[in-house]
Design a protein around this motif. Structure first.
Motif, PDB file in Angstrom:
ATOM      1  N   ILE A  10       0.883  -1.136  -0.096  1.00 18.28           N
ATOM      2  CA  ILE A  10       0.086   0.211  -0.195  1.00 18.28           C
ATOM      3  C   ILE A  10       0.692   1.298   0.398  1.00 18.28           C
ATOM      4  CG2 ILE A  10       0.305  -0.569   2.633  1.00 18.28           C
ATOM      5  CD1 ILE A  10      -2.783   0.543   2.384  1.00 18.28           C
ATOM      6  N   GLY A  11       0.429   2.311  -0.697  1.00 20.10           N
ATOM      7  CA  GLY A  11       1.223   3.618  -0.498  1.00 20.10           C
ATOM      8  C   GLY A  11       2.802   3.431  -1.515  1.00 20.10           C
ATOM      9  N   MET A  12       3.119   2.411  -2.256  1.00 22.89           N
ATOM     10  CA  MET A  12       4.267   2.637  -2.938  1.00 22.89           C
ATOM     11  C   MET A  12       3.838   2.998  -4.140  1.00 22.89           C
ATOM     12  SD  MET A  12       6.310   1.416  -1.144  1.00 22.89           S
ATOM     13  CE  MET A  12       6.678   0.226   0.439  1.00 22.89           C
ATOM     14  N   GLY A  13       2.646   3.334  -4.694  1.00 24.23           N
ATOM     15  CA  GLY A  13       2.312   3.692  -6.269  1.00 24.23           C
ATOM     16  C   GLY A  13       2.550   2.945  -7.212  1.00 24.23           C
ATOM     17  N   LYS A  14       1.655   1.657  -6.831  1.00 29.72           N
ATOM     18  CA  LYS A  14       1.234   0.726  -8.188  1.00 29.72           C
ATOM     19  C   LYS A  14       0.446   1.242  -8.911  1.00 29.72           C
ATOM     20  CE  LYS A  14      -1.234  -2.932  -6.609  1.00 29.72           C
ATOM     21  NZ  LYS A  14      -2.001  -2.077  -7.466  1.00 29.72           N
ATOM     22  N   SER A  15      -0.692   1.923  -8.580  1.00 28.04           N
ATOM     23  CA  SER A  15      -2.295   2.476  -9.422  1.00 28.04           C
ATOM     24  C   SER A  15      -0.927   3.375 -10.298  1.00 28.04           C
ATOM     25  CB  SER A  15      -3.117   2.927  -8.475  1.00 28.04           C
ATOM     26  OG  SER A  15      -3.206   1.898  -7.880  1.00 28.04           O
ATOM     27  N   ALA A  16      -0.375   4.491  -9.824  1.00 29.78           N
ATOM     28  CA  ALA A  16       0.066   4.954 -10.839  1.00 29.78           C
ATOM     29  C   ALA A  16       1.870   4.382 -11.796  1.00 29.78           C
ATOM     30  CB  ALA A  16       1.374   6.349  -9.959  1.00 29.78           C
ATOM     31  N   THR A  17       1.743   3.851 -11.705  1.00 31.11           N
ATOM     32  CA  THR A  17       3.366   2.900 -12.262  1.00 31.11           C
ATOM     33  C   THR A  17       2.154   1.697 -13.359  1.00 31.11           C
ATOM     34  OG1 THR A  17       4.566   2.762 -10.166  1.00 31.11           O
ATOM     35  CG2 THR A  17       4.758   1.354 -11.727  1.00 31.11           C
ATOM     36  N   ALA A  18       0.728   1.535 -12.773  1.00 33.26           N
ATOM     37  CA  ALA A  18       0.110   0.470 -13.743  1.00 33.26           C
ATOM     38  C   ALA A  18      -0.147   1.546 -14.807  1.00 33.26           C
ATOM     39  CB  ALA A  18      -1.302  -0.110 -13.744  1.00 33.26           C
ATOM     40  N   LYS A  19      -0.645   3.023 -14.965  1.00 36.81           N
ATOM     41  CA  LYS A  19      -1.331   3.668 -15.661  1.00 36.81           C
ATOM     42  C   LYS A  19      -0.112   3.541 -17.266  1.00 36.81           C
ATOM     43  CE  LYS A  19      -4.610   6.425 -13.416  1.00 36.81           C
ATOM     44  NZ  LYS A  19      -4.495   6.016 -12.129  1.00 36.81           N
ATOM     45  N   GLU A 137       3.705   8.562   4.415  1.00 33.98           N
ATOM     46  CA  GLU A 137       3.581  10.072   4.352  1.00 33.98           C
ATOM     47  C   GLU A 137       2.329   9.711   3.223  1.00 33.98           C
ATOM     48  OE1 GLU A 137       4.908  13.839   2.161  1.00 33.98           O
ATOM     49  OE2 GLU A 137       6.726  12.774   3.199  1.00 33.98           O
ATOM     50  N   ARG A 138       2.417   8.871   2.046  1.00 32.83           N
ATOM     51  CA  ARG A 138       1.484   8.789   1.262  1.00 32.83           C
ATOM     52  C   ARG A 138      -0.290   8.210   1.478  1.00 32.83           C
ATOM     53  NH1 ARG A 138       5.224   6.302  -3.084  1.00 32.83           N
ATOM     54  NH2 ARG A 138       6.044   7.969  -4.467  1.00 32.83           N
ATOM     55  N   VAL A 139       0.367   7.267   2.502  1.00 32.65           N
ATOM     56  CA  VAL A 139      -0.896   6.079   2.837  1.00 32.65           C
ATOM     57  C   VAL A 139      -2.193   7.626   4.047  1.00 32.65           C
ATOM     58  CG1 VAL A 139      -1.151   4.608   4.405  1.00 32.65           C
ATOM     59  CG2 VAL A 139      -0.233   4.466   2.838  1.00 32.65           C
ATOM     60  N   LEU A 140      -0.824   7.939   4.944  1.00 33.02           N
ATOM     61  CA  LEU A 140      -1.717   8.903   5.874  1.00 33.02           C
ATOM     62  C   LEU A 140      -2.544  10.090   5.342  1.00 33.02           C
ATOM     63  CD1 LEU A 140       0.505   8.227   9.168  1.00 33.02           C
ATOM     64  CD2 LEU A 140      -1.160   7.332   8.328  1.00 33.02           C
ATOM     65  N   ALA A 141      -2.212  10.737   4.049  1.00 32.02           N
ATOM     66  CA  ALA A 141      -3.155  11.749   3.283  1.00 32.02           C
ATOM     67  C   ALA A 141      -3.656  11.100   2.522  1.00 32.02           C
ATOM     68  CB  ALA A 141      -2.053  12.112   2.681  1.00 32.02           C
ATOM     69  N   ARG A 142      -4.189   9.852   3.002  1.00 28.94           N
ATOM     70  CA  ARG A 142      -5.574   9.152   2.506  1.00 28.94           C
ATOM     71  C   ARG A 142      -6.801   9.908   3.039  1.00 28.94           C
ATOM     72  NH1 ARG A 142      -3.861   3.328  -0.252  1.00 28.94           N
ATOM     73  NH2 ARG A 142      -2.338   4.159  -2.077  1.00 28.94           N
ATOM     74  N   PRO A 143      -8.208   9.970   2.932  1.00 26.95           N
ATOM     75  CA  PRO A 143      -8.838  10.531   2.839  1.00 26.95           C
ATOM     76  C   PRO A 143      -9.504   8.742   4.322  1.00 26.95           C
ATOM     77  CG  PRO A 143      -9.838  10.554   0.907  1.00 26.95           C
ATOM     78  CD  PRO A 143      -8.212  10.102   1.088  1.00 26.95           C
ATOM     79  N   GLY A 144      -9.763   8.866   5.652  1.00 28.68           N
ATOM     80  CA  GLY A 144     -10.012   8.337   6.454  1.00 28.68           C
ATOM     81  C   GLY A 144      -9.210   7.067   7.082  1.00 28.68           C
ATOM     82  N   SER A 146      -5.419   6.198   9.049  1.00 30.44           N
ATOM     83  CA  SER A 146      -5.359   6.620  10.714  1.00 30.44           C
ATOM     84  C   SER A 146      -3.763   5.596  10.784  1.00 30.44           C
ATOM     85  CB  SER A 146      -6.510   5.526  11.764  1.00 30.44           C
ATOM     86  OG  SER A 146      -6.826   4.796  11.949  1.00 30.44           O
ATOM     87  N   GLU A 147      -3.281   6.201  11.337  1.00 30.50           N
ATOM     88  CA  GLU A 147      -2.014   4.981  11.951  1.00 30.50           C
ATOM     89  C   GLU A 147      -2.248   3.732  12.340  1.00 30.50           C
ATOM     90  OE1 GLU A 147       1.126   5.489  12.195  1.00 30.50           O
ATOM     91  OE2 GLU A 147       1.866   7.783  12.234  1.00 30.50           O
ATOM     92  N   GLU A 148      -3.099   3.081  12.809  1.00 31.28           N
ATOM     93  CA  GLU A 148      -3.826   2.217  13.285  1.00 31.28           C
ATOM     94  C   GLU A 148      -4.105   1.326  12.358  1.00 31.28           C
ATOM     95  OE1 GLU A 148      -7.358   0.218  16.979  1.00 31.28           O
ATOM     96  OE2 GLU A 148      -7.726   2.394  15.390  1.00 31.28           O
ATOM     97  N   LYS A 149      -5.354   1.648  11.553  1.00 32.43           N
ATOM     98  CA  LYS A 149      -5.614   1.339   9.780  1.00 32.43           C
ATOM     99  C   LYS A 149      -4.002   1.050   9.491  1.00 32.43           C
ATOM    100  CE  LYS A 149      -9.107   1.654   6.245  1.00 32.43           C
ATOM    101  NZ  LYS A 149     -10.227   2.540   6.322  1.00 32.43           N
ATOM    102  N   PHE A 150      -3.826   1.798   8.655  1.00 34.94           N
ATOM    103  CA  PHE A 150      -2.527   1.724   8.360  1.00 34.94           C
ATOM    104  C   PHE A 150      -2.044   0.130   9.080  1.00 34.94           C
ATOM    105  CE2 PHE A 150       2.366   3.053   7.116  1.00 34.94           C
ATOM    106  CZ  PHE A 150       2.181   2.675   6.130  1.00 34.94           C
ATOM    107  N   SER A 151      -1.055   0.513   9.458  1.00 34.88           N
ATOM    108  CA  SER A 151      -0.564  -0.825  10.669  1.00 34.88           C
ATOM    109  C   SER A 151      -1.154  -1.869  10.248  1.00 34.88           C
ATOM    110  CB  SER A 151      -0.589  -0.792  12.151  1.00 34.88           C
ATOM    111  OG  SER A 151       0.443   0.769  12.735  1.00 34.88           O
ATOM    112  N   SER A 152      -2.991  -2.229  10.664  1.00 37.15           N
ATOM    113  CA  SER A 152      -3.138  -2.647  10.398  1.00 37.15           C
ATOM    114  C   SER A 152      -3.031  -3.832   8.954  1.00 37.15           C
ATOM    115  CB  SER A 152      -4.278  -3.097  10.195  1.00 37.15           C
ATOM    116  OG  SER A 152      -5.884  -3.879  10.324  1.00 37.15           O
TER     117      SER A 152
END
Length: 201
Positions: A10-19, A137-144, A146-152
């Motif tokens: 998550i947050g590594m830029g895969k979707s942008a790279t797919a494009k 930084e990328r992941v925590l900028a996403r709407p909704g 949180s640190e907890e959700k990111f860790s999970s």
């Protein structure tokens, strides 16, 4: 035809790279987009039967569904047993179509390629990566988010270092998108040469 698996945490830029692969003329099958399509199509009645109240008018409500499965590993497994075979069948049809059209290269964008044992479905794997700082930084900028959700989410994914160890190609999006695009073009040149499929008009 070479089948290239595209993955990354998550947050590594895969979707942008797919494009970028699509822009380079390579057919790309997007697992996430396929799930969205299935949730308003053939998966909706199956999901509703398994998780009553999660689909209305033939469309899965992702928020309601998440509420039922995210904190329950057995429910998540039940959902995956419904969705994964449908996504795989869609990907197989996609590959068959482009193989018949003579495409030299096709990309399967599979977020959980290593986690779901998808390595055997592809000929080569490209892993998209970035530093842990950029990822956070990328992941925590996403709407909704949180640190907890990111860790999970991270806890459920094969670590980035292990993905990179198993990769045939690595694209670091932390170096900027121009560098990532050059890396994509180099991979396409190596695997497909000058043989490009003409996109359907």
């Amino acid at each position: 035809m070479i089948v290239l698996g595209l993955t990354g945490s998550i947050g590594m830029g895969k979707s942008a790279t797919a494009k970028m692969f699509a822009e380079a003329g390579v057919p790309v099958h997007d697992s996430d987009e396929t799930v969205h399509r299935l949730y308003s199509g053939k998966a909706a009645p199956l999901v509703e039967a398994a998780f009553p109240g999660t689909a209305q008018a033939g469309v899965v409500d992702r928020v309601k569904l998440a509420g039922k499965v995210l904190a329950d590993p057995s429910a998540l497994k039940k959902l995956e047993a419904i969705v994964h075979p449908l996504v795989r069948a869609d990907a197989d049809a996609f590959l068959a179509k482009h193989r018949a059209a003579g495409a030299p290269l096709a990309v399967l964008d599979i977020p959980l390629l290593f986690e779901t044992g998808g390595r055997g479905r592809v000929d080569k794997v490209v892993v998209v990566t970035a530093s842990p700082e950029i990822q956070r930084e990328r992941v925590l900028a996403r709407p909704g988010m949180s640190e907890e959700k990111f860790s999970s989410i991270l806890a459920k994914q094969v670590p980035d270092a292990e993905k990179r160890r198993q990769a045939d190609f690595i694209i670091d999006t932390g170096n900027g998108f121009d560098a990532a695009r050059k890396a994509v073009e180099a991979i396409v040149a190596e695997l497909a040469g000058d043989k490009k499929e003409t996109p359907p008009s």
